[in-house]
Design a protein around this motif. Structure first.
Motif, PDB file in Angstrom:
ATOM      1  N   LEU A 195       0.977  -1.353   0.279  1.00 11.43           N
ATOM      2  CA  LEU A 195       0.267   0.098   0.169  1.00 11.43           C
ATOM      3  C   LEU A 195       1.120   1.484  -0.261  1.00 11.43           C
ATOM      4  O   LEU A 195      -0.047   2.253  -0.257  1.00 11.43           O
ATOM      5  CB  LEU A 195      -0.776  -0.021   1.222  1.00 11.43           C
ATOM      6  CG  LEU A 195      -1.645  -1.580   1.055  1.00 11.43           C
ATOM      7  CD1 LEU A 195      -2.844  -0.890   2.815  1.00 11.43           C
ATOM      8  CD2 LEU A 195      -3.274  -0.777  -0.652  1.00 11.43           C
ATOM      9  N   PHE A 235      -4.957   0.854  -2.942  1.00 15.75           N
ATOM     10  CA  PHE A 235      -6.173  -0.356  -2.772  1.00 15.75           C
ATOM     11  C   PHE A 235      -7.426   0.248  -4.169  1.00 15.75           C
ATOM     12  O   PHE A 235      -7.876  -0.897  -5.028  1.00 15.75           O
ATOM     13  CB  PHE A 235      -6.365  -0.494  -1.863  1.00 15.75           C
ATOM     14  CG  PHE A 235      -7.385  -2.096  -1.950  1.00 15.75           C
ATOM     15  CD1 PHE A 235      -6.769  -3.246  -1.823  1.00 15.75           C
ATOM     16  CD2 PHE A 235      -8.380  -1.762  -2.327  1.00 15.75           C
ATOM     17  CE1 PHE A 235      -7.481  -4.577  -1.794  1.00 15.75           C
ATOM     18  CE2 PHE A 235      -9.730  -3.110  -1.315  1.00 15.75           C
ATOM     19  CZ  PHE A 235      -8.981  -4.286  -2.489  1.00 15.75           C
ATOM     20  N   GLN A 239      -8.525  -1.954  -6.919  1.00 15.21           N
ATOM     21  CA  GLN A 239      -9.798  -2.555  -7.345  1.00 15.21           C
ATOM     22  C   GLN A 239     -10.900  -1.851  -8.334  1.00 15.21           C
ATOM     23  O   GLN A 239     -11.336  -2.751  -9.200  1.00 15.21           O
ATOM     24  CB  GLN A 239     -10.007  -2.198  -5.627  1.00 15.21           C
ATOM     25  CG  GLN A 239     -11.884  -2.701  -5.532  1.00 15.21           C
ATOM     26  CD  GLN A 239     -11.506  -4.321  -5.880  1.00 15.21           C
ATOM     27  OE1 GLN A 239     -10.165  -4.455  -5.715  1.00 15.21           O
ATOM     28  NE2 GLN A 239     -12.775  -4.908  -5.074  1.00 15.21           N
ATOM     29  N   LYS A 272      -7.429 -10.487  -4.556  1.00 17.74           N
ATOM     30  CA  LYS A 272      -6.707  -8.880  -3.892  1.00 17.74           C
ATOM     31  C   LYS A 272      -6.051  -9.493  -2.320  1.00 17.74           C
ATOM     32  O   LYS A 272      -6.528  -9.849  -1.110  1.00 17.74           O
ATOM     33  CB  LYS A 272      -6.686  -8.002  -3.835  1.00 17.74           C
ATOM     34  CG  LYS A 272      -7.455  -7.418  -5.543  1.00 17.74           C
ATOM     35  CD  LYS A 272      -7.536  -5.396  -5.495  1.00 17.74           C
ATOM     36  CE  LYS A 272      -7.957  -5.917  -7.145  1.00 17.74           C
ATOM     37  NZ  LYS A 272      -9.454  -6.490  -6.984  1.00 17.74           N
ATOM     38  N   ILE A 273      -4.672  -9.465  -2.594  1.00 21.35           N
ATOM     39  CA  ILE A 273      -3.887  -9.829  -1.046  1.00 21.35           C
ATOM     40  C   ILE A 273      -3.078  -8.328  -0.594  1.00 21.35           C
ATOM     41  O   ILE A 273      -2.157  -7.839  -1.262  1.00 21.35           O
ATOM     42  CB  ILE A 273      -3.379 -11.235  -0.918  1.00 21.35           C
ATOM     43  CG1 ILE A 273      -4.280 -12.366  -0.795  1.00 21.35           C
ATOM     44  CG2 ILE A 273      -2.576 -10.986   0.517  1.00 21.35           C
ATOM     45  CD1 ILE A 273      -2.906 -14.374  -0.952  1.00 21.35           C
ATOM     46  N   VAL A 274      -3.952  -7.973   0.463  1.00 27.77           N
ATOM     47  CA  VAL A 274      -2.126  -6.606   0.891  1.00 27.77           C
ATOM     48  C   VAL A 274      -1.688  -7.289   1.892  1.00 27.77           C
ATOM     49  O   VAL A 274      -1.852  -8.135   2.749  1.00 27.77           O
ATOM     50  CB  VAL A 274      -3.388  -5.624   1.843  1.00 27.77           C
ATOM     51  CG1 VAL A 274      -2.828  -4.571   2.105  1.00 27.77           C
ATOM     52  CG2 VAL A 274      -4.528  -5.033   0.511  1.00 27.77           C
ATOM     53  N   ARG A 278      -6.326  -1.437   7.770  1.00 26.45           N
ATOM     54  CA  ARG A 278      -7.131  -2.836   6.989  1.00 26.45           C
ATOM     55  C   ARG A 278      -8.641  -2.687   6.636  1.00 26.45           C
ATOM     56  O   ARG A 278      -9.057  -3.884   6.198  1.00 26.45           O
ATOM     57  CB  ARG A 278      -7.031  -3.418   8.588  1.00 26.45           C
ATOM     58  CG  ARG A 278      -6.778  -4.540   8.336  1.00 26.45           C
ATOM     59  CD  ARG A 278      -6.418  -5.880   9.936  1.00 26.45           C
ATOM     60  NE  ARG A 278      -5.510  -6.176  10.245  1.00 26.45           N
ATOM     61  CZ  ARG A 278      -4.669  -7.048   9.967  1.00 26.45           C
ATOM     62  NH1 ARG A 278      -5.137  -7.889   9.262  1.00 26.45           N
ATOM     63  NH2 ARG A 278      -3.556  -6.690  10.510  1.00 26.45           N
ATOM     64  N   CYS A 283      -9.847  -1.281   3.736  1.00 29.37           N
ATOM     65  CA  CYS A 283      -9.353  -2.493   1.913  1.00 29.37           C
ATOM     66  C   CYS A 283     -10.211  -4.241   2.513  1.00 29.37           C
ATOM     67  O   CYS A 283     -10.967  -4.077   1.300  1.00 29.37           O
ATOM     68  CB  CYS A 283      -7.793  -3.401   2.316  1.00 29.37           C
ATOM     69  SG  CYS A 283      -6.736  -1.890   2.487  1.00 29.37           S
ATOM     70  N   LEU A 284     -10.452  -4.012   3.839  1.00 28.02           N
ATOM     71  CA  LEU A 284     -11.543  -6.115   3.769  1.00 28.02           C
ATOM     72  C   LEU A 284     -12.818  -5.497   3.613  1.00 28.02           C
ATOM     73  O   LEU A 284     -13.561  -5.770   2.055  1.00 28.02           O
ATOM     74  CB  LEU A 284     -11.237  -5.977   4.925  1.00 28.02           C
ATOM     75  CG  LEU A 284     -10.188  -6.618   5.340  1.00 28.02           C
ATOM     76  CD1 LEU A 284      -9.952  -6.934   7.122  1.00 28.02           C
ATOM     77  CD2 LEU A 284      -9.190  -8.033   4.545  1.00 28.02           C
ATOM     78  N   ALA A 328     -10.488  -7.095  -0.076  1.00 32.79           N
ATOM     79  CA  ALA A 328      -9.529  -7.465  -0.082  1.00 32.79           C
ATOM     80  C   ALA A 328      -9.835  -8.761   0.711  1.00 32.79           C
ATOM     81  O   ALA A 328     -11.030  -8.983   1.497  1.00 32.79           O
ATOM     82  CB  ALA A 328      -8.508  -6.826   0.719  1.00 32.79           C
ATOM     83  N   LYS A 329      -9.349  -9.920  -0.194  1.00 36.97           N
ATOM     84  CA  LYS A 329      -9.068 -10.928   0.425  1.00 36.97           C
ATOM     85  C   LYS A 329      -9.045 -11.128   1.958  1.00 36.97           C
ATOM     86  O   LYS A 329      -8.831 -12.245   2.797  1.00 36.97           O
ATOM     87  CB  LYS A 329      -8.729 -12.190  -0.762  1.00 36.97           C
ATOM     88  CG  LYS A 329      -9.770 -11.993  -2.551  1.00 36.97           C
ATOM     89  CD  LYS A 329     -11.241 -12.372  -1.704  1.00 36.97           C
ATOM     90  CE  LYS A 329     -12.526 -12.253  -2.713  1.00 36.97           C
ATOM     91  NZ  LYS A 329     -13.726 -11.754  -2.218  1.00 36.97           N
ATOM     92  N   PHE A 356      -5.124  -9.707   4.748  1.00 31.51           N
ATOM     93  CA  PHE A 356      -4.432  -8.063   4.854  1.00 31.51           C
ATOM     94  C   PHE A 356      -3.301  -8.861   5.391  1.00 31.51           C
ATOM     95  O   PHE A 356      -3.476  -9.496   6.940  1.00 31.51           O
ATOM     96  CB  PHE A 356      -5.554  -7.309   5.450  1.00 31.51           C
ATOM     97  CG  PHE A 356      -4.726  -4.987   5.511  1.00 31.51           C
ATOM     98  CD1 PHE A 356      -4.579  -4.631   5.035  1.00 31.51           C
ATOM     99  CD2 PHE A 356      -3.967  -5.909   6.758  1.00 31.51           C
ATOM    100  CE1 PHE A 356      -4.754  -3.351   4.922  1.00 31.51           C
ATOM    101  CE2 PHE A 356      -3.018  -4.378   6.839  1.00 31.51           C
ATOM    102  CZ  PHE A 356      -3.416  -3.535   6.263  1.00 31.51           C
TER     103      PHE A 356
END
Length: 205
Positions: free
Chosen positions: A58, A69, A73, A81-83, A93, A96-97, A101-102, A104
């Motif tokens: 990030l 992100f 996206q 996506k994995i942060v 966090r 993003c979720l 996001a899958k 973090f």
């Protein structure tokens, strides 16, 4: 069979290559692209085929925080996506979720956290083939060399490793050459892949 495609976005070249090596270690047929800026990543969005997974930091030279992100996206709304970031902030966090996001994962977390995220969103074909060869075991490495191998896999440069261990850079270079020879790796990227294989198998710390 069509090879899976992944994108690793991180401004630290060695770390990006280490993450790419982890992905390739799980699926040798995978095509992994590496980008170091948001601009270079977004330049790939018009390719005929997209990505099956994106792992992103990030904090980039041209984008910071949630804006990074959001841009990815928008470009690839359906791609998991994995942060994977060094920014430890609960609000970030949560954002993003909430945006899709899958996972973090912090860079300071145990590497098993990244593996767990990959287990779910990038399952290894070897999980379906239990007769896959066991990862090679590194033998005769000193404790110092094991520590340097770990740093190498984490993406540190020779200069950074020298500073971390309080030794001369030429000493680090000698250790790296010997490590590559003893683990039968052709380069640093392959050494990183082998390290993560060994760690996943519980053979190194």
């Amino acid at each position: 069979m069509i090879s899976r495609r992944a994108l690793v976005l991180d401004d630290h070249p060695m770390l990006a290559e280490s993450v790419a090596a982890v992905i390739r270690s799980r699926d040798p047929m995978a095509v992994v692209e590496v980008a170091h800026t948001l601009k270079s990543a977004l330049a790939m969005r018009d390719r005929p085929r997209g990505f099956d997974l994106i792992i992103l930091d990030l904090s980039l030279p041209d984008a910071k925080g949630i804006a990074t992100f959001e841009a990815l996206q928008h470009a690839w709304p359906l791609t998991p996506k994995i942060v994977f970031t060094g920014i430890d902030h609960p609000v970030l966090r949560q954002q993003c979720l909430a945006l899709g996001a899958k996972a973090f994962v912090l860079k300071t977390d145990d590497v098993k956290s990244l593996y767990h995220a990959l287990d779910v969103h990038w399952p290894s074909p070897s999980a379906l083939h239990p007769f896959e060869a066991t990862p090679r075991i590194a033998s005769d490495l000193t404790s110092k060399q094991l520590a340097i191998w770990q740093d190498l896999a984490a993406g540190y440069s020779n200069q950074e490793i020298a500073e971390r261990h309080g030794v001369a850079i030429n000493t680090v270079k000698s250790h790296v050459r010997e490590i590559l020879e003893r683990i039968h790796a052709r380069n640093r990227t392959e050494a990183a892949r082998l390290y993560f294989e060994q760690q996943r198998a519980g053979l190194v710390g």
